[in-house]
Design an enzyme around this catalytic site. Sequence first.
Site, PDB file in Angstrom:
ATOM      1  N   TYR A  12       0.829  -1.217   0.000  1.00 13.45           N
ATOM      2  CA  TYR A  12       0.000   0.000   0.000  1.00 13.45           C
ATOM      3  C   TYR A  12       0.866   1.272   0.000  1.00 13.45           C
ATOM      4  CZ  TYR A  12      -2.935   3.612   2.244  1.00 13.45           C
ATOM      5  OH  TYR A  12      -3.575   4.776   2.586  1.00 13.45           O
ATOM      6  N   LEU A  34       6.287 -10.092  -2.890  1.00 11.36           N
ATOM      7  CA  LEU A  34       4.874 -10.304  -3.240  1.00 11.36           C
ATOM      8  C   LEU A  34       4.132 -11.198  -2.251  1.00 11.36           C
ATOM      9  CD1 LEU A  34       5.033 -10.551  -7.158  1.00 11.36           C
ATOM     10  CD2 LEU A  34       4.510  -8.567  -5.729  1.00 11.36           C
ATOM     11  N   PHE A  73      10.155  -0.013   3.059  1.00 11.83           N
ATOM     12  CA  PHE A  73       8.799  -0.267   3.558  1.00 11.83           C
ATOM     13  C   PHE A  73       8.546  -1.744   3.845  1.00 11.83           C
ATOM     14  CE2 PHE A  73       8.653   3.408   0.725  1.00 11.83           C
ATOM     15  CZ  PHE A  73       8.021   4.348   1.513  1.00 11.83           C
ATOM     16  N   SER A  77       2.976  -5.912   9.031  1.00 12.04           N
ATOM     17  CA  SER A  77       2.547  -4.707   9.747  1.00 12.04           C
ATOM     18  C   SER A  77       1.210  -4.828  10.470  1.00 12.04           C
ATOM     19  CB  SER A  77       2.499  -3.530   8.766  1.00 12.04           C
ATOM     20  OG  SER A  77       1.529  -3.791   7.786  1.00 12.04           O
ATOM     21  N   TYR A 141       4.865  -6.099  16.852  1.00 11.33           N
ATOM     22  CA  TYR A 141       5.088  -5.269  15.667  1.00 11.33           C
ATOM     23  C   TYR A 141       5.899  -4.019  16.021  1.00 11.33           C
ATOM     24  CZ  TYR A 141       4.048  -1.819  12.096  1.00 11.33           C
ATOM     25  OH  TYR A 141       4.166  -0.821  11.172  1.00 11.33           O
TER      26      TYR A 141
HETATM   27  N1  UFG Z   1     -11.559  -0.124  14.769  1.00 12.73           N
HETATM   28  C1  UFG Z   1     -12.872  -0.452  14.972  1.00 12.73           C
HETATM   29  N2  UFG Z   1     -13.424  -1.375  14.141  1.00 12.73           N
HETATM   30  C2  UFG Z   1     -12.739  -1.989  13.139  1.00 12.73           C
HETATM   31  C3  UFG Z   1     -11.363  -1.634  12.953  1.00 12.73           C
HETATM   32  C4  UFG Z   1     -10.811  -0.697  13.791  1.00 12.73           C
HETATM   33  O1  UFG Z   1     -13.550   0.061  15.869  1.00 12.73           O
HETATM   34  O2  UFG Z   1     -13.309  -2.851  12.442  1.00 12.73           O
HETATM   35  C5  UFG Z   1     -10.951   0.885  15.657  1.00 12.73           C
HETATM   36  C6  UFG Z   1      -9.815   0.352  16.481  1.00 12.73           C
HETATM   37  O3  UFG Z   1     -10.275  -0.344  17.621  1.00 12.73           O
HETATM   38  C7  UFG Z   1      -9.059   1.635  16.798  1.00 12.73           C
HETATM   39  C8  UFG Z   1      -9.282   2.498  15.531  1.00 12.73           C
HETATM   40  O4  UFG Z   1     -10.408   1.933  14.881  1.00 12.73           O
HETATM   41  O5  UFG Z   1      -9.655   2.255  17.882  1.00 12.73           O
HETATM   42  C9  UFG Z   1      -8.115   2.489  14.571  1.00 12.73           C
HETATM   43  O6  UFG Z   1      -7.750   1.131  14.344  1.00 12.73           O
HETATM   44  P1  UFG Z   1      -6.826   0.683  13.113  1.00 12.73           P
HETATM   45  O7  UFG Z   1      -6.732  -0.815  13.176  1.00 12.73           O
HETATM   46  O8  UFG Z   1      -7.311   1.309  11.869  1.00 12.73           O
HETATM   47  O9  UFG Z   1      -5.444   1.345  13.436  1.00 12.73           O
HETATM   48  P2  UFG Z   1      -4.548   1.260  14.769  1.00 12.73           P
HETATM   49  O10 UFG Z   1      -4.663   2.621  15.406  1.00 12.73           O
HETATM   50  O11 UFG Z   1      -4.822   0.085  15.598  1.00 12.73           O
HETATM   51  O12 UFG Z   1      -3.128   0.964  14.130  1.00 12.73           O
HETATM   52  C10 UFG Z   1      -2.344   1.948  13.589  1.00 12.73           C
HETATM   53  C11 UFG Z   1      -1.503   1.391  12.471  1.00 12.73           C
HETATM   54  C12 UFG Z   1      -0.523   0.368  12.992  1.00 12.73           C
HETATM   55  C13 UFG Z   1       0.259   0.964  14.106  1.00 12.73           C
HETATM   56  C14 UFG Z   1      -0.669   1.493  15.172  1.00 12.73           C
HETATM   57  C15 UFG Z   1       0.090   2.191  16.272  1.00 12.73           C
HETATM   58  O13 UFG Z   1      -2.324   0.826  11.494  1.00 12.73           O
HETATM   59  O14 UFG Z   1       0.338  -0.033  11.973  1.00 12.73           O
HETATM   60  O15 UFG Z   1      -1.542   2.450  14.600  1.00 12.73           O
HETATM   61  O16 UFG Z   1      -0.629   2.079  17.447  1.00 12.73           O
HETATM   62  F1  UFG Z   1       1.060   0.046  14.669  1.00 12.73           F
END
Ligand code: UFG
Length: 327
Positions: A12, A34, A73, A77, A141
Amino acid sequence: MKKILITGGAGYIGSHCARILADEGYEVVIIDNLVKGHIQAIKDFKHYIGNIGDEDLVAKILSENKIDGVMHFAAYSLVGESMKMPYEYYSNNVGQTMSFLHSLIKQGVNNIVFSSTAAVYGQSDVSPITEEVVLAPINTYGETKLTVEKMLKWFNIAYGLNYTSLRYFNVAGAYETGEIGEDHNPETHLIPVVLNVALRKSDKLKIFGGDYPTPDGTCIRDYIHVVDLIYAHIKAYEYMSAVNTSDIFNLGSGGGYSNLEILNTARKITNCEIPADVEPRRPGDPPILIAASKKAEDILNWKRKYDINDIIATAWKWKKSHPDGYK
Ligand code: UFG
């Protein structure tokens, strides 16, 4: 014309990097195995398929191309997956990177921009989070990324390899044409998951937790558009190679949006209902993660162009035109 080697260029963020570097007049060479990436995303670029830890392959790439700098990158992740597969995460993110750095040093490639993460801070009580905040990852991670940051520091001291570690907060959005975008399997990030519900690929959004100490009870995150993020990489590379220095920067917007705010913004932009339920908390989610990005703005002279509406609108453009991703 500067030539940049992109590792993980079929993923991405790496694929956006390739496209934007080309827009900006750089020559691009990609290495990707890949495993997570998509061949369709790199077909227009010179690329090599294989592992970054394959020192013979990297030696061949570096002898066939006069590489000025590297944007790294390639990594696994997913936070949740990393807790179940620490061996694979250490082996891929740390082990392969160590061999890769060894290859760079042997060939005298001296400038690398490294894709790090807000996960190096763990559950910080400080908000916004500056680069000086204590480093205490709470998942494998984040620990693997922090391990590479430390490795870069010692490699810099011993071998003179310049590095810039960029700690990303929540990256989302897509290149404006909608030709490339986020396509993970499984998709776990909030914005693409919300848009999958808008597309009716799943029935309902599960909002993980409604009882956090935030104004609406849902978690708050700091979103940065992938295109803005890549321009920060370009600024970082130019600064590092011009000044011959190494440094670490947060990349975010300095502001946060709750999960409910993201849902409501997506409802407006897509004009879709997007059903949602509040479910129990997801383990390991800090309530609030907001970056202080002033250091990158001041030192790299980097400025964001896109806001949360642009982030969701461009992600939606990609999703609508590629409901099944690159398939
Ligand atoms: N969330 C939901 N429902 C979903 C998916 C996510 O409520 O179906 C919430 C999560 O609980 C969180 C927020 O949306 O509160 C963001 O979640 P993401 O999974 O989109 O992202 P994160 O904040 O968990 O993760 C990001 C990056 C990671 C990194 C992390 C650092 O994607 O790579 O921040 O804390 F490690």
